[in-house]
Design an enzyme around this catalytic site. Structure first.
Site, PDB file in Angstrom:
ATOM      1  N   ASN A 146      36.621  39.230  35.769  1.00  0.00           N
ATOM      2  CA  ASN A 146      37.276  38.199  36.566  1.00  0.00           C
ATOM      3  C   ASN A 146      36.500  36.896  36.429  1.00  0.00           C
ATOM      4  O   ASN A 146      35.344  36.880  36.000  1.00  0.00           O
ATOM      5  CB  ASN A 146      37.312  38.603  38.045  1.00  0.00           C
ATOM      6  CG  ASN A 146      38.381  37.879  38.826  1.00  0.00           C
ATOM      7  OD1 ASN A 146      39.119  37.049  38.276  1.00  0.00           O
ATOM      8  ND2 ASN A 146      38.492  38.176  40.105  1.00  0.00           N
TER       9      ASN A 146
ATOM     10  N   HIS B 161      33.726  32.816  33.541  1.00  0.00           N
ATOM     11  CA  HIS B 161      34.420  34.104  33.503  1.00  0.00           C
ATOM     12  C   HIS B 161      33.391  35.171  33.160  1.00  0.00           C
ATOM     13  O   HIS B 161      32.726  35.106  32.128  1.00  0.00           O
ATOM     14  CB  HIS B 161      35.549  34.108  32.471  1.00  0.00           C
ATOM     15  CG  HIS B 161      36.324  35.395  32.475  1.00  0.00           C
ATOM     16  ND1 HIS B 161      37.463  35.573  33.240  1.00  0.00           N
ATOM     17  CD2 HIS B 161      36.114  36.578  31.826  1.00  0.00           C
ATOM     18  CE1 HIS B 161      37.915  36.803  33.058  1.00  0.00           C
ATOM     19  NE2 HIS B 161      37.118  37.434  32.202  1.00  0.00           N
ATOM     20  N   CYS B 162      33.266  36.166  34.026  1.00  0.00           N
ATOM     21  CA  CYS B 162      32.267  37.218  33.838  1.00  0.00           C
ATOM     22  C   CYS B 162      32.955  38.514  33.423  1.00  0.00           C
ATOM     23  O   CYS B 162      33.715  39.090  34.216  1.00  0.00           O
ATOM     24  CB  CYS B 162      31.473  37.435  35.129  1.00  0.00           C
ATOM     25  SG  CYS B 162      30.240  38.746  34.985  1.00  0.00           S
ATOM     26  N   PRO B 163      32.719  39.003  32.208  1.00  0.00           N
ATOM     27  CA  PRO B 163      33.351  40.264  31.788  1.00  0.00           C
ATOM     28  C   PRO B 163      32.861  41.460  32.589  1.00  0.00           C
ATOM     29  O   PRO B 163      33.583  42.459  32.708  1.00  0.00           O
ATOM     30  CB  PRO B 163      32.951  40.380  30.311  1.00  0.00           C
ATOM     31  CG  PRO B 163      31.727  39.543  30.164  1.00  0.00           C
ATOM     32  CD  PRO B 163      31.882  38.423  31.149  1.00  0.00           C
TER      33      PRO B 163
END
Length: 316
Positions: A160, A154-156
């Site tokens: 997403n 999960h990439c802030p």
């Protein structure tokens, strides 16, 4: 920790809403609705990302290119930088607003499992949080609150998960940010050299102190993002080529799937054979038709209680 029981990998190609092996992410599923994660941290990080790109645009255009006496230099570099920045922001938007491969909620019913026509002795897993049958290589994201197929992380910064359906856009985002970072650093170096040789007051429409501060900030931003995005880009390409996601490496899971070759993995992730569409964030991943009989995406019935379901063996 290694998984004690091998997961059933055929669920992914038999369940509706999950693509068959020869089929790339479902076209109608991705385009049916806008995907957006309402996470405060992710939204702030996404806004910061866009702000930093626009800041770089401002410094490049109004501090370096527009005041330049060389019109050809300004036009060439301005066109190149703005094109790459536009593609970077478009890739970021697609990575942020594309369903990464969420497994439909609430399909862990007896009727649904029976419709899969599993073989005796095969095992499927239910996510207790999503109440859904987890395909092989799917993991639950605590931020998205969904199980994501082939979840990498999960990439802030894109607010997403990076998964099966949006990995292409994330790779393009890191690539284009890396390129504009490198381009901006090269232009800063040339600008400093020209200003040292020429009069600083004629080098920019801003005062010399303001010009130096803006260039130093851009240099710091460009260097930071060049390192970060180049590492992320290399990590993602390596993940595609080895057919092993970041979370699978982190958990050291034993592969229960047949790994694909590097080039096949690239074609799968980018939507077909090598072409200009690989580098475009505006093209969707193509999907081949599946001739198998459809299974309802949202079957009726009560949710089963067990988290591990083993198909009973046939009596002798």
């Amino acid at each position: 920790m290694r998984s004690p029981v091998p997961r059933f990998r055929d669920v992914e190609r038999q369940a509706s809403g999950l693509q068959p092996p020869q089929c790339l992410p479902s076209c109608h599923e991705r385009q049916s609705s806008m995907w957006f994660i309402k996470d405060a941290c992710g939204i702030v990080c996404a806004i910061i990302t866009w702000f930093l790109v626009f800041f770089a645009e401002f410094v490049v255009l109004f501090v370096m290119l527009i005041p330049s006496k060389n019109l050809t230099y300004s036009l060439v570099n301005g066109t190149l930088f703005n094109s790459l920045a536009f593609l970077a922001l478009a890739s970021h938007f697609r990575a942020m607003c594309t369903d990464p491969g969420a497994v439909p909620k609430g399909n862990a019913t007896k009727e649904y499992i029976e419709s899969l026509q599993l073989k005796p002795g095969q095992v499927v897993y239910k996510c207790p949080k999503c109440c859904s049958i987890k395909p092989d290589r799917a993991h639950h994201c605590s931020v998205c609150k969904r199980c994501i197929r082939k979840m990498d992380h999960h990439c802030p910064w894109v607010n997403n998960c990076v998964g099966e359906n949006n990995q292409k856009y994330f790779v393009l985002f890191t690539m284009y940010i890396c390129l504009i970072s490198l381009h901006s650093l090269v232009m800063v170096v040339f600008h400093f050299l020209n200003c040292f040789e020429d009069d600083w007051t004629k080098c920019s429409t801003f005062s010399p102190p303001a010009t130096v501060i803006l260039l130093i900030l851009l240099c710091f931003e460009g260097l930071l993002f060049l390192i970060f995005t180049s590492v992320m880009f290399g990590t993602q390409v390596h993940s595609i080529c080895t057919d092993e996601t970041g979370i699978e490496k982190l958990k050291r899971e034993d592969p229960t799937w047949e790994k694909t070759q590097c080039w096949e993995g690239m074609k799968s992730a980018f939507g077909g054979p090598l072409s200009v569409t690989w580098f475009s964030p505006f093209t969707d991943l193509s999907c081949q038709k599946d001739d198998s009989s459809p299974v309802p995406m949202f079957p009726q019935g009560e949710i089963i209680e067990e988290d591990v379901i083993e198909i009973p063996l046939e009596p002798h």
